[in-house]
Enzyme design. Structure first.
Site, PDB file in Angstrom:
ATOM      1  N   LYS A 133       1.577  -3.658   7.173  1.00 21.66           N
ATOM      2  CA  LYS A 133       1.573  -3.860   5.585  1.00 21.66           C
ATOM      3  C   LYS A 133       3.609  -3.226   5.734  1.00 21.66           C
ATOM      4  O   LYS A 133       4.602  -4.379   4.559  1.00 21.66           O
ATOM      5  CB  LYS A 133       0.988  -2.787   4.886  1.00 21.66           C
ATOM      6  CG  LYS A 133      -0.326  -3.163   5.168  1.00 21.66           C
ATOM      7  CD  LYS A 133       0.002  -4.597   4.210  1.00 21.66           C
ATOM      8  CE  LYS A 133      -0.127  -4.408   2.983  1.00 21.66           C
ATOM      9  NZ  LYS A 133      -0.465  -6.356   2.510  1.00 21.66           N
ATOM     10  N   ASP A 142     -11.373  13.239  14.548  1.00 21.29           N
ATOM     11  CA  ASP A 142     -10.791  12.933  13.440  1.00 21.29           C
ATOM     12  C   ASP A 142     -10.513  11.528  13.944  1.00 21.29           C
ATOM     13  O   ASP A 142     -10.363  11.451  15.032  1.00 21.29           O
ATOM     14  CB  ASP A 142      -9.727  13.159  13.569  1.00 21.29           C
ATOM     15  CG  ASP A 142      -9.379  13.456  12.176  1.00 21.29           C
ATOM     16  OD1 ASP A 142      -9.750  13.038  11.315  1.00 21.29           O
ATOM     17  OD2 ASP A 142      -8.487  14.560  11.266  1.00 21.29           O
ATOM     18  N   TYR A 190      -2.144  -0.450  10.898  1.00 26.99           N
ATOM     19  CA  TYR A 190      -2.008  -1.699   9.888  1.00 26.99           C
ATOM     20  C   TYR A 190      -1.120  -0.922   7.932  1.00 26.99           C
ATOM     21  O   TYR A 190      -0.467  -2.175   8.509  1.00 26.99           O
ATOM     22  CB  TYR A 190      -3.324  -0.699   8.920  1.00 26.99           C
ATOM     23  CG  TYR A 190      -3.657  -0.855   7.486  1.00 26.99           C
ATOM     24  CD1 TYR A 190      -3.336  -2.637   7.292  1.00 26.99           C
ATOM     25  CD2 TYR A 190      -3.104   0.503   6.344  1.00 26.99           C
ATOM     26  CE1 TYR A 190      -3.462  -2.468   5.806  1.00 26.99           C
ATOM     27  CE2 TYR A 190      -3.271  -0.425   5.289  1.00 26.99           C
ATOM     28  CZ  TYR A 190      -3.744  -1.741   4.424  1.00 26.99           C
ATOM     29  OH  TYR A 190      -3.379  -1.769   3.732  1.00 26.99           O
ATOM     30  N   HIS A 241      -4.342  10.471  12.096  1.00 25.38           N
ATOM     31  CA  HIS A 241      -4.794  10.569  10.594  1.00 25.38           C
ATOM     32  C   HIS A 241      -3.553  11.369   9.563  1.00 25.38           C
ATOM     33  O   HIS A 241      -3.700  12.468   9.849  1.00 25.38           O
ATOM     34  CB  HIS A 241      -6.242  10.937  10.912  1.00 25.38           C
ATOM     35  CG  HIS A 241      -7.032  11.330   9.233  1.00 25.38           C
ATOM     36  ND1 HIS A 241      -8.222  11.806   9.336  1.00 25.38           N
ATOM     37  CD2 HIS A 241      -6.576  10.642   7.890  1.00 25.38           C
ATOM     38  CE1 HIS A 241      -8.618  11.080   7.962  1.00 25.38           C
ATOM     39  NE2 HIS A 241      -8.064  10.374   7.072  1.00 25.38           N
ATOM     40  N   THR A 295       1.294  -1.491  -0.202  1.00 23.92           N
ATOM     41  CA  THR A 295      -0.002  -0.643  -0.173  1.00 23.92           C
ATOM     42  C   THR A 295       0.731   1.005  -0.114  1.00 23.92           C
ATOM     43  O   THR A 295       1.829   1.534   0.452  1.00 23.92           O
ATOM     44  CB  THR A 295      -0.746  -0.047   1.198  1.00 23.92           C
ATOM     45  OG1 THR A 295      -1.469   1.092   1.366  1.00 23.92           O
ATOM     46  CG2 THR A 295      -0.523  -0.507   2.394  1.00 23.92           C
ATOM     47  N   ASP A 296       0.302   2.127  -0.116  1.00 21.08           N
ATOM     48  CA  ASP A 296       1.341   3.637  -0.617  1.00 21.08           C
ATOM     49  C   ASP A 296       1.065   4.518   0.847  1.00 21.08           C
ATOM     50  O   ASP A 296       1.821   4.985   1.234  1.00 21.08           O
ATOM     51  CB  ASP A 296       0.098   4.739  -0.996  1.00 21.08           C
ATOM     52  CG  ASP A 296      -1.004   5.169  -1.362  1.00 21.08           C
ATOM     53  OD1 ASP A 296      -1.730   4.225  -0.230  1.00 21.08           O
ATOM     54  OD2 ASP A 296      -1.734   6.134  -1.182  1.00 21.08           O
ATOM     55  N   GLU A 297       0.831   3.731   1.742  1.00 21.96           N
ATOM     56  CA  GLU A 297       0.675   4.080   3.008  1.00 21.96           C
ATOM     57  C   GLU A 297       1.528   4.040   4.022  1.00 21.96           C
ATOM     58  O   GLU A 297       2.427   3.898   5.012  1.00 21.96           O
ATOM     59  CB  GLU A 297      -0.810   3.360   4.050  1.00 21.96           C
ATOM     60  CG  GLU A 297      -2.015   3.572   3.055  1.00 21.96           C
ATOM     61  CD  GLU A 297      -3.359   3.334   4.576  1.00 21.96           C
ATOM     62  OE1 GLU A 297      -3.324   3.650   5.359  1.00 21.96           O
ATOM     63  OE2 GLU A 297      -3.987   3.636   3.612  1.00 21.96           O
ATOM     64  N   ALA A 338       1.638  -0.054   9.372  1.00 20.32           N
ATOM     65  CA  ALA A 338       3.094  -0.174  10.009  1.00 20.32           C
ATOM     66  C   ALA A 338       3.593  -2.036   9.437  1.00 20.32           C
ATOM     67  O   ALA A 338       4.277  -2.837   9.614  1.00 20.32           O
ATOM     68  CB  ALA A 338       3.425   0.040  11.399  1.00 20.32           C
TER      69      ALA A 338
HETATM   70  P1  TYD Z   1     -10.307   4.282   4.156  1.00 18.34           P
HETATM   71  O1  TYD Z   1     -10.808   4.547   2.708  1.00 18.34           O
HETATM   72  O2  TYD Z   1     -10.753   3.901   5.234  1.00 18.34           O
HETATM   73  O3  TYD Z   1      -9.230   4.410   3.720  1.00 18.34           O
HETATM   74  P2  TYD Z   1      -7.563   4.838   4.167  1.00 18.34           P
HETATM   75  O4  TYD Z   1      -7.350   5.909   5.455  1.00 18.34           O
HETATM   76  O5  TYD Z   1      -6.855   3.305   4.349  1.00 18.34           O
HETATM   77  O6  TYD Z   1      -7.311   5.473   2.709  1.00 18.34           O
HETATM   78  O7  TYD Z   1     -10.253   5.934   4.496  1.00 18.34           O
HETATM   79  C1  TYD Z   1     -10.100   7.348   3.381  1.00 18.34           C
HETATM   80  C2  TYD Z   1     -10.161   8.463   3.641  1.00 18.34           C
HETATM   81  O8  TYD Z   1     -11.380   8.771   4.006  1.00 18.34           O
HETATM   82  C3  TYD Z   1      -9.079   8.849   4.741  1.00 18.34           C
HETATM   83  O9  TYD Z   1      -8.602   9.848   4.832  1.00 18.34           O
HETATM   84  C4  TYD Z   1     -10.412   8.878   5.763  1.00 18.34           C
HETATM   85  C5  TYD Z   1     -12.221   8.823   5.155  1.00 18.34           C
HETATM   86  N1  TYD Z   1     -12.938   8.245   6.025  1.00 18.34           N
HETATM   87  C6  TYD Z   1     -13.784   9.265   6.795  1.00 18.34           C
HETATM   88  O10 TYD Z   1     -14.061  10.572   7.044  1.00 18.34           O
HETATM   89  N2  TYD Z   1     -14.971   9.072   7.278  1.00 18.34           N
HETATM   90  C7  TYD Z   1     -15.050   7.762   7.506  1.00 18.34           C
HETATM   91  O11 TYD Z   1     -15.847   7.239   7.809  1.00 18.34           O
HETATM   92  C8  TYD Z   1     -13.306   6.219   6.621  1.00 18.34           C
HETATM   93  C9  TYD Z   1     -13.949   5.227   7.101  1.00 18.34           C
HETATM   94  C10 TYD Z   1     -12.881   7.615   5.603  1.00 18.34           C
END
Ligand code: TYD
Length: 342
Positions: free
Chosen positions: A151, A269, A147, A273, A122-124, A149
């Site tokens: 990966k 939040d 998550y 994040h 993942t890019d994360e 970490a």
């Molecule tokens: P997500 O789909 O969980 O992917 P990732 O965190 O792996 O990129 O989340 C995408 C973005 O959306 C991320 O910035 C978190 C945000 N998000 C919300 O704002 N509300 C939510 O309920 C969820 C699941 C994610």
């Protein structure tokens, strides 16, 4: 080629199974899946009867099982993982087990039987990438959630097997992926199904976080190119350069479904994040000729329209699977208290 596809009943894994069976008429696929909350045989409904496909129910961390399967395959594509950041904050251990120990079990089989192993990452793993920058494959790994970490740990184990034992490993680092059959905990399918149910859309914080979106079929195609033609020991970024703020994604979903923006609710939040992911995808484009074909609108509309047309698929999860309901309550109960959450 005979490919062991782990996580075959999941979102990207099942798209990959479909891709291989369609594009490579001489290939055979052995699908393995633990069928945890996120994997479902409904994702393989059409493939089950294909004579070139066989399915085994099991765990990638089960060394005996993997040892039994390994003599009958030529390569492993590992899609099996715990994938959701919010769940990793609630239960980190499950992530270390699947995303590190599971990967190592597969690597042991690849090492012993001389198999190529592709690790879907993942890019994360790069962590937050500042505005205006794009992470190249040689950037420092800086994961910030349990998550990502885990990966990153799985990836590093792959590279270590390459260095220490000469195991043939390749890695893909994919951007956020959407499309049919994604479990409705991730942003897009959660928001689409909430909107269809007239439930609030919980936007974390200010909603100005940036993600880079791509269609699952294009992601599957990129993974296939890397499995077949990627250089041993190399990681490849995969992304379609569709950067969007979360709020813009929410607006686009509501517009496509025809629901009001008043469904959007800003909630507490996610801890830690990541503000933005940004990927440099020159390597896979220049070296392997990969090109995504859909633009952002097509990708989003194809996704939204699938959920509109496949109510029974996601209703089985949202309305009849207590595991979804328990998770939803744990994750959103307090965040949406008083908003009328259905
Ligand atoms: P997500 O789909 O969980 O992917 P990732 O965190 O792996 O990129 O989340 C995408 C973005 O959306 C991320 O910035 C978190 C945000 N998000 C919300 O704002 N509300 C939510 O309920 C969820 C699941 C994610």
């Amino acid at each position: 080629m005979r490919i062991l596809v782990t996580g075959a009943a999941g979102f990207i894994g099942s798209a990959y199974v479909r891709h291989v069976l369609r594009e490579h008429p001489d290939d055979e696929v052995l699908g393995l899946d633990l069928l945890t909350y996120a994997g479902t045989m409904a994702n393989l409904a059409e493939e089950r009867d294909n004579p070139r496909f066989r399915f085994v129910h099991g765990d990638i961390a089960d060394a005996d099982l993997i040892a039994r399967l390994a003599p009958d395959i030529d390569a492993i594509a590992n899609f099996a993982a715990e994938t959701h950041v919010d769940r990793s904050l609630l239960d980190p251990e499950a992530f270390a087990r699947a995303n590190v120990i599971g990967v190592m079990t597969l690597l042991d089989a690849a090492r012993r039987h001389g198999l190529r192993m592709l690790q879907v990452s993942t890019d994360e793993v790069y962590g937050h990438v500042p505005e205006g920058e794009a992470a190249r494959e040689d950037a420092r790994l800086s994961p910030r959630s349990p998550y990502s970490a885990a990966k990153a740990g799985g990836e590093l184990m792959c590279l270590a097997y390459g260095t220490s034992y000469g195991t043939d490993v390749v890695i893909t680092r994919g951007a956020n992926t959407i499309g049919p059959r994604q479990y409705p905990e991730k942003l897009v399918p959660l928001f689409v199904t909430n909107a269809l149910l007239d439930l609030p859309l919980p936007v974390y914080g200010d909603g100005r976080q940036v993600r880079n979106w791509m269609h699952v079929d294009e992601h599957a195609e990129a993974i296939d190119l890397v499995l077949r033609r990627g250089r041993p020991g190399q990681a490849y970024n995969v992304g379609a350069d569709n950067e969007r703020e979360n709020l813009d994604v929410a607006h686009a979903i509501l517009e496509r479904i025809g629901k009001p923006r008043s469904l959007i609710h800003h909630v507490e939040d996610r801890p830690g994040h990541d503000r933005r992911y940004g990927l440099d995808t020159a390597l896979i484009r220049d070296e392997l000729g990969w090109r995504p074909r859909r633009d952002w609108r097509q990708t989003l509309h194809d996704t939204v329209d699938w959920y509109v047309a496949n109510l029974e698929w996601w209703r089985a999860i949202r309305e009849h699977d207590h595991r979804f309901q328990e998770y939803y309550e744990r994750q959103y109960g307090e965040r949406l208290a008083g908003v009328g959450r259905g």
